[in-house]
Design a protein around this motif. Structure first.
Motif, mmCIF file in Angstrom:
data_model
loop_
_atom_site.group_PDB
_atom_site.id
_atom_site.type_symbol
_atom_site.label_atom_id
_atom_site.label_comp_id
_atom_site.label_asym_id
_atom_site.label_seq_id
_atom_site.Cartn_x
_atom_site.Cartn_y
_atom_site.Cartn_z
ATOM 1 N N THR A 1 0.828 -1.201 0.000
ATOM 2 C CA THR A 1 0.000 0.000 0.000
ATOM 3 C C THR A 1 0.867 1.258 0.000
ATOM 4 O O THR A 1 0.537 2.249 -0.654
ATOM 5 N N VAL A 2 1.983 1.212 0.706
ATOM 6 C CA VAL A 2 2.912 2.349 0.679
ATOM 7 C C VAL A 2 3.444 2.541 -0.740
ATOM 8 O O VAL A 2 3.553 3.676 -1.225
ATOM 9 N N TRP A 3 3.760 1.452 -1.436
ATOM 10 C CA TRP A 3 4.225 1.566 -2.819
ATOM 11 C C TRP A 3 3.173 2.222 -3.706
ATOM 12 O O TRP A 3 3.495 3.030 -4.578
ATOM 13 N N VAL B 1 -0.465 10.926 -0.022
ATOM 14 C CA VAL B 1 -0.157 11.087 1.406
ATOM 15 C C VAL B 1 -1.187 10.357 2.264
ATOM 16 O O VAL B 1 -0.828 9.690 3.246
ATOM 17 N N LEU B 2 -2.458 10.433 1.890
ATOM 18 C CA LEU B 2 -3.497 9.743 2.664
ATOM 19 C C LEU B 2 -3.337 8.229 2.611
ATOM 20 O O LEU B 2 -3.483 7.546 3.636
ATOM 21 N N VAL B 3 -3.043 7.685 1.444
ATOM 22 C CA VAL B 3 -2.861 6.238 1.326
ATOM 23 C C VAL B 3 -1.683 5.780 2.179
ATOM 24 O O VAL B 3 -1.773 4.782 2.903
ATOM 25 N N ILE B 4 -0.578 6.515 2.128
ATOM 26 C CA ILE B 4 0.588 6.150 2.935
ATOM 27 C C ILE B 4 0.275 6.285 4.420
ATOM 28 O O ILE B 4 0.633 5.413 5.226
ATOM 29 N N ALA B 5 -0.406 7.353 4.806
ATOM 30 C CA ALA B 5 -0.743 7.565 6.220
ATOM 31 C C ALA B 5 -1.641 6.447 6.747
ATOM 32 O O ALA B 5 -1.412 5.927 7.852
ATOM 33 N N GLY C 1 0.894 4.356 -2.692
ATOM 34 C CA GLY C 1 0.921 5.767 -2.323
ATOM 35 C C GLY C 1 2.096 6.494 -2.961
ATOM 36 O O GLY C 1 1.975 7.628 -3.427
ATOM 37 N N LEU C 2 3.242 5.818 -3.021
ATOM 38 C CA LEU C 2 4.407 6.412 -3.676
ATOM 39 C C LEU C 2 4.179 6.591 -5.172
ATOM 40 O O LEU C 2 4.661 7.555 -5.775
ATOM 41 N N ALA C 3 3.424 5.684 -5.775
ATOM 42 C CA ALA C 3 3.088 5.827 -7.195
ATOM 43 C C ALA C 3 2.259 7.095 -7.420
ATOM 44 O O ALA C 3 2.466 7.815 -8.412
ATOM 45 N N LEU C 4 1.348 7.382 -6.503
ATOM 46 C CA LEU C 4 0.566 8.616 -6.609
ATOM 47 C C LEU C 4 1.453 9.844 -6.446
ATOM 48 O O LEU C 4 1.278 10.842 -7.164
ATOM 49 N N LEU C 5 2.402 9.783 -5.536
ATOM 50 C CA LEU C 5 3.325 10.911 -5.368
ATOM 51 C C LEU C 5 4.237 11.063 -6.586
ATOM 52 O O LEU C 5 4.561 12.194 -6.981
ATOM 53 N N LEU C 6 4.628 9.948 -7.204
ATOM 54 C CA LEU C 6 5.402 10.005 -8.442
ATOM 55 C C LEU C 6 4.577 10.675 -9.543
ATOM 56 O O LEU C 6 5.093 11.520 -10.286
ATOM 57 N N ALA C 7 3.294 10.319 -9.623
ATOM 58 C CA ALA C 7 2.420 10.942 -10.615
ATOM 59 C C ALA C 7 2.319 12.445 -10.376
ATOM 60 O O ALA C 7 2.341 13.239 -11.325
ATOM 61 N N ALA C 8 2.248 12.846 -9.108
ATOM 62 C CA ALA C 8 2.187 14.274 -8.793
ATOM 63 C C ALA C 8 3.466 14.978 -9.235
ATOM 64 O O ALA C 8 3.422 16.066 -9.829
#
Length: 100
Positions: free
Chosen positions: A42-44, A84-88, A46-53
């Protein structure tokens, strides 16, 4: 049709490279989830979403390909908030049947 991949001399598949990178990180997350490491997977994701950002913030609209959905500001804000929400959530859930 100015700025199209065919006219600029770039290969048309390069437009989809940012989306492919994001999806590759999502696949890593899904593999980890399937291996019963759901928190890490799930952290990965979330990181994919941050990469997209990050990619959406850095690339022009023509270069962003499928990660460009709305305006740049809305895309970056949405991807960042959801990432950030997914990682949190992944890092704060305790107990339950999926605990490791």
């Amino acid at each position: 049709m100015t700025g199209s991949p065919q006219r600029s001399g770039k290969h048309p598949a390069l437009v989809h490279l940012p989306f492919g990178l994001v999806m590759a990180v999502v696949v890593v997350g899904l593999v980890r989830i399937l291996q019963y490491y759901w928190r890490e997977g799930t952290v990965w994701i979330g990181l994919a979403l941050l990469l997209a950002a990050g990619l959406r913030a850095l690339l022009r609209d023509e270069q962003a390909g499928l990660i460009a959905i709305r305006s740049r500001a809305i895309d970056v804000l949405s991807y960042t908030i959801f990432g950030v929400l997914v990682i949190a959530v992944a890092l704060t859930i305790e107990g339950g049947p999926l605990s490791r």
